[in-house]
Write a protein that holds these residues in place. Structure first.
Motif, mmCIF file in Angstrom:
data_model
loop_
_atom_site.group_PDB
_atom_site.id
_atom_site.type_symbol
_atom_site.label_atom_id
_atom_site.label_comp_id
_atom_site.label_asym_id
_atom_site.label_seq_id
_atom_site.Cartn_x
_atom_site.Cartn_y
_atom_site.Cartn_z
ATOM 1 N N GLU A 92 0.458 3.054 -19.859
ATOM 2 C CA GLU A 92 -0.791 2.444 -20.331
ATOM 3 C C GLU A 92 -1.443 1.533 -19.275
ATOM 4 O O GLU A 92 -2.627 1.217 -19.379
ATOM 5 N N THR A 93 -0.675 1.085 -18.265
ATOM 6 C CA THR A 93 -1.260 0.204 -17.240
ATOM 7 C C THR A 93 -1.577 0.946 -15.942
ATOM 8 O O THR A 93 -2.107 0.351 -15.005
ATOM 9 N N LEU A 94 -1.269 2.231 -15.912
ATOM 10 C CA LEU A 94 -1.348 2.996 -14.666
ATOM 11 C C LEU A 94 -2.765 3.024 -14.089
ATOM 12 O O LEU A 94 -3.000 2.650 -12.938
ATOM 13 N N GLU A 95 -3.723 3.454 -14.894
ATOM 14 C CA GLU A 95 -5.091 3.629 -14.387
ATOM 15 C C GLU A 95 -5.736 2.299 -14.023
ATOM 16 O O GLU A 95 -6.485 2.219 -13.045
ATOM 17 N N SER A 96 -5.452 1.253 -14.805
ATOM 18 C CA SER A 96 -6.060 -0.046 -14.489
ATOM 19 C C SER A 96 -5.553 -0.573 -13.147
ATOM 20 O O SER A 96 -6.313 -1.158 -12.366
ATOM 21 N N GLU A 97 -4.268 -0.331 -12.854
ATOM 22 C CA GLU A 97 -3.738 -0.794 -11.562
ATOM 23 C C GLU A 97 -4.323 0.026 -10.417
ATOM 24 O O GLU A 97 -4.622 -0.521 -9.353
ATOM 25 N N ILE A 98 -4.478 1.313 -10.613
ATOM 26 C CA ILE A 98 -5.111 2.139 -9.571
ATOM 27 C C ILE A 98 -6.520 1.636 -9.281
ATOM 28 O O ILE A 98 -6.938 1.526 -8.116
ATOM 29 N N ASN A 99 -7.248 1.292 -10.329
ATOM 30 C CA ASN A 99 -8.602 0.755 -10.140
ATOM 31 C C ASN A 99 -8.572 -0.577 -9.390
ATOM 32 O O ASN A 99 -9.417 -0.821 -8.519
ATOM 33 N N GLN A 100 -7.599 -1.412 -9.709
ATOM 34 C CA GLN A 100 -7.473 -2.699 -9.017
ATOM 35 C C GLN A 100 -7.178 -2.504 -7.533
ATOM 36 O O GLN A 100 -7.748 -3.189 -6.672
ATOM 37 N N ILE A 101 -6.285 -1.558 -7.231
ATOM 38 C CA ILE A 101 -5.944 -1.290 -5.832
ATOM 39 C C ILE A 101 -7.163 -0.756 -5.086
ATOM 40 O O ILE A 101 -7.437 -1.132 -3.942
ATOM 41 N N GLN A 102 -7.925 0.117 -5.736
ATOM 42 C CA GLN A 102 -9.135 0.655 -5.115
ATOM 43 C C GLN A 102 -10.142 -0.456 -4.825
ATOM 44 O O GLN A 102 -10.748 -0.492 -3.748
ATOM 45 N N GLU A 103 -10.309 -1.365 -5.777
ATOM 46 C CA GLU A 103 -11.241 -2.484 -5.578
ATOM 47 C C GLU A 103 -10.779 -3.381 -4.435
ATOM 48 O O GLU A 103 -11.590 -3.816 -3.598
ATOM 49 N N ALA A 104 -9.474 -3.663 -4.394
ATOM 50 C CA ALA A 104 -8.939 -4.507 -3.322
ATOM 51 C C ALA A 104 -9.121 -3.844 -1.960
ATOM 52 O O ALA A 104 -9.455 -4.502 -0.966
ATOM 53 N N ALA A 105 -8.903 -2.517 -1.915
ATOM 54 C CA ALA A 105 -9.075 -1.775 -0.663
ATOM 55 C C ALA A 105 -10.522 -1.833 -0.188
ATOM 56 O O ALA A 105 -10.791 -1.983 1.012
ATOM 57 N N GLU A 106 -11.458 -1.736 -1.128
ATOM 58 C CA GLU A 106 -12.875 -1.822 -0.772
ATOM 59 C C GLU A 106 -13.228 -3.210 -0.248
ATOM 60 O O GLU A 106 -13.998 -3.358 0.703
ATOM 61 N N GLN A 107 -12.659 -4.240 -0.887
ATOM 62 C CA GLN A 107 -12.910 -5.613 -0.441
ATOM 63 C C GLN A 107 -12.366 -5.833 0.972
ATOM 64 O O GLN A 107 -13.011 -6.479 1.806
ATOM 65 N N GLU A 108 -11.166 -5.305 1.249
ATOM 66 C CA GLU A 108 -10.578 -5.448 2.585
ATOM 67 C C GLU A 108 -11.419 -4.713 3.626
ATOM 68 O O GLU A 108 -11.610 -5.209 4.746
ATOM 69 N N LYS A 109 -11.895 -3.533 3.255
ATOM 70 C CA LYS A 109 -12.736 -2.765 4.171
ATOM 71 C C LYS A 109 -14.010 -3.528 4.482
ATOM 72 O O LYS A 109 -14.449 -3.607 5.637
ATOM 73 N N LEU A 110 -14.606 -4.126 3.432
ATOM 74 C CA LEU A 110 -15.827 -4.913 3.613
ATOM 75 C C LEU A 110 -15.548 -6.130 4.485
ATOM 76 O O LEU A 110 -16.347 -6.486 5.359
ATOM 77 N N ALA A 111 -14.384 -6.754 4.260
ATOM 78 C CA ALA A 111 -14.026 -7.944 5.044
ATOM 79 C C ALA A 111 -13.875 -7.597 6.519
ATOM 80 O O ALA A 111 -14.333 -8.325 7.403
ATOM 81 N N SER A 112 -13.213 -6.477 6.811
ATOM 82 C CA SER A 112 -13.018 -6.077 8.209
ATOM 83 C C SER A 112 -14.334 -5.739 8.892
ATOM 84 O O SER A 112 -14.487 -5.921 10.101
ATOM 85 N N GLN A 113 -15.304 -5.244 8.115
ATOM 86 C CA GLN A 113 -16.606 -4.895 8.691
ATOM 87 C C GLN A 113 -17.459 -6.133 8.946
ATOM 88 O O GLN A 113 -18.263 -6.152 9.883
ATOM 89 N N ASN A 114 -17.293 -7.156 8.122
ATOM 90 C CA ASN A 114 -18.164 -8.327 8.188
ATOM 91 C C ASN A 114 -17.561 -9.500 8.958
ATOM 92 O O ASN A 114 -18.175 -10.564 9.049
ATOM 93 N N THR A 115 -16.322 -9.343 9.459
ATOM 94 C CA THR A 115 -15.707 -10.418 10.227
ATOM 95 C C THR A 115 -15.205 -9.876 11.555
ATOM 96 O O THR A 115 -14.985 -8.673 11.711
ATOM 97 N N SER A 116 -15.023 -10.785 12.491
ATOM 98 C CA SER A 116 -14.476 -10.440 13.800
ATOM 99 C C SER A 116 -13.461 -11.517 14.167
ATOM 100 O O SER A 116 -13.257 -12.486 13.426
ATOM 101 N N TRP A 117 -12.836 -11.354 15.338
ATOM 102 C CA TRP A 117 -11.893 -12.385 15.771
ATOM 103 C C TRP A 117 -12.601 -13.727 15.934
ATOM 104 O O TRP A 117 -12.019 -14.787 15.691
#
Length: 469
Positions: free
Chosen positions: A218-243
């Motif tokens: 019952e928690t499987l799909e919600s966790e997959i969605n959370q991981i996808q959202e976190a991955a998108e946030q990390e991708k956005l962070a790497s694009q918008n920040t530099s050293w």
């Protein structure tokens, strides 16, 4: 595609923990091997002793830097397997070093250190990505317990092999690290890839299958969605920040806080004890270091008990309170022996070892685990990856320098004076925590970032007020 067999969560956590044990074993094994190596090769040069001991940390700096990037391409599981292979090869190469082959042994330990650095980065990451959310908070403490258990295991193995001829004793001590490395390799072969890595690489079906082994349906799909959202946030962070973003006014204070704690943890001198306790006992008492191998076991037991205590008290006290308590007692434990030696010249020379045991006890449940907790809590998402990498690098560099310089320092000035210097650094670390490190217990990453922005706004307002604007 061959369908993966279901793997129990206990099996996954066991081999995640086993990686920490292996890491600790390779860190600690030279403590007991060094006296026999010195005896076998007749090594008296303090710089050579320092290089042989600390070379594993030099390799760890390289391995830690490479592991994160390569694991994003190849996967956590595959990189842990590669690290296990390097563990095996590096351990065997260390054990078969040719007579008086100083450079060969240093090179072999640098190679082995690459696996140590990789394991220190990969194993906790893999475990945290496999564990359910309610267990992730404990992982820093559990990983610390496994590392110090690995160190204790290496001390026990060193003690059991100490009755052999010198040339055989140190070689077997170093080569024995290949045994747990092989166990880790064959255990990880049965593990699935991290679902986080699979989702980031658009392998949703595989990720869903792996998570189905570990989570209720019952928690499987919600966790997959959370991981996808976190991955998108990390991708956005790497694009918008530099050293360069790390040094911006918005993040500089938090970067200094995290990197400072990581650096102070090493420059406080803990690894001088863990690497060289037989040599310390020899300098204090005049007895041969090869007969003082019970002391590393005592230090190892203290470390394990302290790490278990941390698991109990970690969330009951403020981070800054524990760091202040630990750093103060650690500093006094280093400074008092130097003072007592001046006041009471005929004091028992083993007094310094008793004080070092007090140091280890307080280090084990304060600065040792809390450094990594703070690094995990203090950096905002936008800079977390880069900032954590910088903090870890400073930690490894500090470990390398302490291991390299300690034998050179005690060959130049008295042992008590060296520890007094470390004691002053401990107290400076306390001052740094009180002045520069914000409290992170009980706050979300967003709240920590918001508190820093509020602090900066107050500072700016105060400066404008002073300027009469």
């Amino acid at each position: 595609m061959i369908k993966e067999k279901k793997v129990s969560s206990r099996f996954i956590y066991f081999f995640g923990a086993f990686g920490g044990i292996l890491f600790g074993y390779d860190i600690g094994v030279m403590t007991g091997a060094l006296p026999f190596l010195q005896q076998d090769w007749n090594i008296e040069n303090a710089a050579v002793i320092g290089w042989i001991t600390s070379s594993i940390m030099l390799g760890a700096i390289i391995g830690g830097a490479l592991a994160g990037q390569l694991s994003d391409r190849l996967g956590r599981r595959k990189m842990i397997l590669i690290a296990a292979v390097i563990f095996v090869i590096g351990s065997i190469l260390s054990g078969i070093a040719p007579p008086n082959g100083h450079y060969f042994l240093i090179a072999a330990r640098i190679f082995l250190g690459m696996a140590v650095g990789a394991a220190s980065a990969l194993v906790p990451a893999y475990m945290s990505e496999m564990a359910p959310a309610h267990l992730r908070g404990r992982l820093s403490g559990i990983n610390q317990t496994m590392i110090v258990s690995g160190m204790l295991l290496s001390y026990i193995v060193d003690y059991l092999l100490s009755g052999l001829p010198a040339t055989m004793a140190w070689r077997l001590m170093l080569t024995m690290a290949a045994v747990p490395a092989l166990i880790l390799f064959f255990g990880v072969l049965k593990l699935p890839e991290s679902p986080r890595f699979l989702i980031k690489n658009n392998k949703l079906d595989e990720a869903r299958r792996v998570l189905s082994y570990l989570r209720p349906k019952e928690t499987l799909e919600s966790e997959i969605n959370q991981i996808q959202e976190a991955a998108e946030q990390e991708k956005l962070a790497s694009q918008n920040t530099s050293w360069g973003s790390l040094l911006s006014s918005k993040y500089r204070y938090l970067l200094i806080a995290g990197v400072g704690v990581a650096a102070f943890q090493q420059f406080q001198g803990a690894n001088a004890i863990f690497y060289y306790i037989p040599m310390i006992v020899e300098n204090a008492t005049g007895t041969a270091a090869s007969t003082a191998l019970m002391w590393p076991i005592i230090q190892g037991i203290i470390l394990v008990l302290g790490s278990l205590l941390f698991l109990v008290i970690a969330d009951k006290f403020k981070r800054r309170t524990l760091l202040t308590l630990g750093g103060t007692v650690m500093g006094l434990s280093f400074i008092l022996p130097a003072i007592l030696q001046k006041v009471i010249p005929d004091a028992n020379p083993m007094m310094i070892v008793v004080f070092l045991s007090i140091y280890v006890a307080f280090y084990s449940f304060t600065w040792a685990p809390l450094t990594w907790v703070i690094i995990g809590e203090i950096f905002p998402l936008m800079i977390r990856g880069r900032a954590s990498g910088v903090a870890s690098s400073f930690n490894w560099i500090g470990s390398f320098l302490v291991g390299l310089m300690f034998p050179i320092m005690i060959a130049t000035i008295s042992q008590e004076a060296v520890f007094a210097i470390f004691g002053v650094i401990c107290l400076l670390g306390v001052a740094f925590v009180r002045i520069r490190v914000p409290e992170t217990r009980g706050y979300t990453l967003e709240e920590i970032e918001s508190m820093e922005e509020s602090r900066q706004a107050k500072q700016k307002s105060a400066l404008l007020e002073r300027a009469g604007l």
